[in-house]
Every structure is written in C-alpha cells, then in structure tokens.
Design an enzyme around this catalytic site. Structure first.
Site, PDB file in Angstrom:
ATOM      1  N   ALA A   1      24.314  57.561  74.411  1.00 50.17           N
ATOM      2  CA  ALA A   1      23.378  58.114  75.388  1.00 50.17           C
ATOM      3  C   ALA A   1      22.519  59.251  74.815  1.00 50.17           C
ATOM      4  O   ALA A   1      21.311  59.110  74.672  1.00 50.17           O
ATOM      5  CB  ALA A   1      24.127  58.586  76.631  1.00 50.17           C
ATOM      6  N   GLU A   2      23.147  60.357  74.458  1.00 47.75           N
ATOM      7  CA  GLU A   2      22.367  61.555  74.102  1.00 47.75           C
ATOM      8  C   GLU A   2      21.345  61.322  72.991  1.00 47.75           C
ATOM      9  O   GLU A   2      20.171  61.681  73.131  1.00 47.75           O
ATOM     10  CB  GLU A   2      23.301  62.696  73.670  1.00 47.75           C
ATOM     11  CG  GLU A   2      24.220  63.165  74.772  1.00 47.75           C
ATOM     12  CD  GLU A   2      25.034  64.389  74.356  1.00 47.75           C
ATOM     13  OE1 GLU A   2      24.478  65.316  73.774  1.00 47.75           O
ATOM     14  OE2 GLU A   2      26.249  64.400  74.617  1.00 47.75           O
TER      15      GLU A   2
ATOM     16  N   ILE B   1      22.950  80.551  78.857  1.00 48.82           N
ATOM     17  CA  ILE B   1      22.168  80.290  80.070  1.00 48.82           C
ATOM     18  C   ILE B   1      20.964  81.227  80.097  1.00 48.82           C
ATOM     19  O   ILE B   1      21.092  82.432  79.854  1.00 48.82           O
ATOM     20  CB  ILE B   1      23.047  80.439  81.334  1.00 48.82           C
ATOM     21  CG1 ILE B   1      24.069  79.290  81.364  1.00 48.82           C
ATOM     22  CG2 ILE B   1      22.196  80.429  82.608  1.00 48.82           C
ATOM     23  CD1 ILE B   1      25.027  79.318  82.533  1.00 48.82           C
TER      24      ILE B   1
ATOM     25  N   ASP C   1      21.529  73.515  85.007  1.00 48.77           N
ATOM     26  CA  ASP C   1      21.534  72.047  85.106  1.00 48.77           C
ATOM     27  C   ASP C   1      20.921  71.552  86.419  1.00 48.77           C
ATOM     28  O   ASP C   1      21.195  70.429  86.847  1.00 48.77           O
ATOM     29  CB  ASP C   1      22.960  71.480  84.944  1.00 48.77           C
ATOM     30  CG  ASP C   1      23.564  71.836  83.594  1.00 48.77           C
ATOM     31  OD1 ASP C   1      22.836  71.823  82.595  1.00 48.77           O
ATOM     32  OD2 ASP C   1      24.772  72.120  83.542  1.00 48.77           O
TER      33      ASP C   1
ATOM     34  N   HIS D   1      22.236  67.304  78.794  1.00 47.03           N
ATOM     35  CA  HIS D   1      23.558  67.639  79.323  1.00 47.03           C
ATOM     36  C   HIS D   1      24.452  66.397  79.223  1.00 47.03           C
ATOM     37  O   HIS D   1      24.029  65.298  79.602  1.00 47.03           O
ATOM     38  CB  HIS D   1      23.453  68.111  80.781  1.00 47.03           C
ATOM     39  CG  HIS D   1      24.783  68.507  81.327  1.00 47.03           C
ATOM     40  ND1 HIS D   1      25.371  69.715  81.004  1.00 47.03           N
ATOM     41  CD2 HIS D   1      25.649  67.846  82.111  1.00 47.03           C
ATOM     42  CE1 HIS D   1      26.561  69.772  81.581  1.00 47.03           C
ATOM     43  NE2 HIS D   1      26.749  68.650  82.268  1.00 47.03           N
TER      44      HIS D   1
HETATM   45  C1  GAR Z   1      25.989  67.965  73.152  1.00 43.65           C
HETATM   46  O1  GAR Z   1      26.970  67.084  73.628  1.00 43.65           O
HETATM   47  C2  GAR Z   1      25.149  68.487  74.306  1.00 43.65           C
HETATM   48  O2  GAR Z   1      24.894  67.534  75.288  1.00 43.65           O
HETATM   49  C3  GAR Z   1      26.052  69.575  74.818  1.00 43.65           C
HETATM   50  O3  GAR Z   1      26.573  70.189  73.666  1.00 43.65           O
HETATM   51  C4  GAR Z   1      26.631  69.235  72.608  1.00 43.65           C
HETATM   52  C5  GAR Z   1      25.897  69.780  71.412  1.00 43.65           C
HETATM   53  O4  GAR Z   1      26.045  68.966  70.287  1.00 43.65           O
HETATM   54  N1  GAR Z   1      25.325  70.490  75.663  1.00 43.65           N
HETATM   55  C6  GAR Z   1      25.851  71.081  76.737  1.00 43.65           C
HETATM   56  O5  GAR Z   1      27.000  70.938  77.066  1.00 43.65           O
HETATM   57  C7  GAR Z   1      24.891  71.961  77.517  1.00 43.65           C
HETATM   58  N2  GAR Z   1      25.428  72.259  78.813  1.00 43.65           N
HETATM   59  P1  GAR Z   1      25.059  69.019  69.056  1.00 43.65           P
HETATM   60  O6  GAR Z   1      24.976  70.480  68.600  1.00 43.65           O
HETATM   61  O7  GAR Z   1      25.723  68.168  68.002  1.00 43.65           O
HETATM   62  O8  GAR Z   1      23.724  68.475  69.481  1.00 43.65           O
END
Ligand code: GAR
Length: 202
Positions: free
Chosen positions: A182-183, A95, A153, A112
């Site tokens: 989504a992401e 954070i 957030d 997020h």
């Molecule tokens: C993802 O799901 C992202 O949204 C989450 O961590 C993961 C990272 O994956 N972030 C959070 O929870 C932030 N609060 P990645 O390293 O494979 O992108």
C-alpha cells in the site's frame, strides 16, 4: 510544464522517501521533483537515501530550537526559502501545530499506515498502529494518504489502499506488508495526482 518542488519530512528509515525517489526516476512521478529532505532526527537513515540521490538535506532538532514554536518556524523558513509547492510527511514523527498547518494550508500531505478513520490520531504512529490493528482483530487494514490540517490524521483523504491481515501476523510482518502493498504505491501516486493538477482539494 515546470515540475512542482517537493520537500519530504522524515524521522526514520525513509522507505517511503525511497519509493518517491524511485518513482521520480522511473517516470511514475512526472510532475514533481523532490528538492529537499528535512529530518527532525540527526541520524535518520532517510538522510543517507536523500544524499545518495543528490537531494539537499536539512536537520532541524526540536531540542536545539528550544520548543515547538521555534522548531516549526525554522522548518517553515527553510521550506519558504526553497519555494516548496508540496510538503510530504513520510514517517515524520512530530505533530505540527495549527499555525504551521494553516501557514501551508492545502500544501501538506501525510502517509498513515492504516485505513483512516481506524487506528489514527494522537499516539498512533509506526508499529503502534499495527499493534492496535492486531489487538482489535481486524482482518483488513491498509494505508491512507491525506491532507494535513490541525487535527492529527484528520485532513481530507486523497487515496487509500486495503491490505489483508494474515493469521500469525506480528506488528512487524504486518507493517512490512502494508508498506509493500500500500504505502510505497499510493504515496508516489498521490504526489503525481496532486502535482499534475488532476486532484483538486475540496
Ligand atoms: C511508515 O509506515 C509510515 O506510514 C508511518 O511511519 C513509517 C515510516 O517508515 N507513519 C506514521 O505512523 C505517521 N503517523 P519509513 O521511514 O520507512 O517511510
């Protein structure tokens, strides 16, 4: 038009970083280029992904810096030396303080893995978010891209996408579906949306 210079901050696997790099390659992101990846974890796989794409990397460890203040100061110095236009937190599990978010006001976004304002804020990160969603029993979850301010957030929402929770889901299966549906879609889209100038922060 000159491409905006993007830095991606990571801590782990870096699948979201990969989605950004792929979108730059495919032309989905036209207005920005990732020029720097910073990790606060020395062996984060995301660093390998960056190196494979020829993107400059830096590792900044809080322990070695001796606290949050000097940790953030070091990151800020690297970002400023690279003339970064947009800072993308993609699985960055630390954070950032108000002094950092104010220094880069309107220039930091985060992905997020839930539909904010559900399952977000301090303590909600990674698999914990999906565990909380399953424990609550929601039938729809998703992901959110938002600006980063001093409230974890809590900044302005840029883009969201909903994803179904399915019977029998575990935190792991749900996490994967939220990433795939989504992401990995909305993070590159949001970067293009901002860097093209189409999205104006209120
Ligand atoms: C993802 O799901 C992202 O949204 C989450 O961590 C993961 C990272 O994956 N972030 C959070 O929870 C932030 N609060 P990645 O390293 O494979 O992108």
């Amino acid at each position: 038009m000159l491409k905006k210079r993007v830095a991606v901050l990571v801590s782990g696997g870096g699948t979201n970083l990969q989605a950004i790099l792929d979108a730059e390659k495919s032309g989905l992101i036209k207005s920005a280029k990732t020029v720097l990846v910073i990790s606060n974890v020395a062996d984060a796989y995301a660093l390998k992904r960056a190196e494979k794409h020829g993107v400059k990397t830096a590792v900044v460890l809080k322990k070695e810096c001796g606290g949050q203040g000097p940790f953030e100061a070091k990151i800020a110095k690297i970002l400023e030396a690279e003339n970064i236009d947009l800072i993308v937190l993609a699985g960055f599990m630390s954070i950032l303080s108000e002094s950092f978010t104010k220094r880069f006001e309107g220039k930091i976004i985060n992905i997020h893995p839930s539909l904010i304002p559900s399952f977000c804020g301090k303590g909600f990160y990674g698999l914990r978010v999906h565990e909380a969603a399953l424990n609550y029993g929601v039938k729809v979850t998703g992901a959110t891209v938002h600006f980063v301010n001093e409230i974890p957030d809590g900044g302005e929402i840029i883009m969201q996408k909903a994803v179904d929770v399915l019977p029998g889901d575990t935190p792991e299966t749900l996490q994967r579906r939220v990433m795939e549906q989504a992401e990995w879609l909305i993070l590159p889209r949001a970067i293009e949306y901002i860097c093209s100038g189409e999205y104006q922060k209120t």
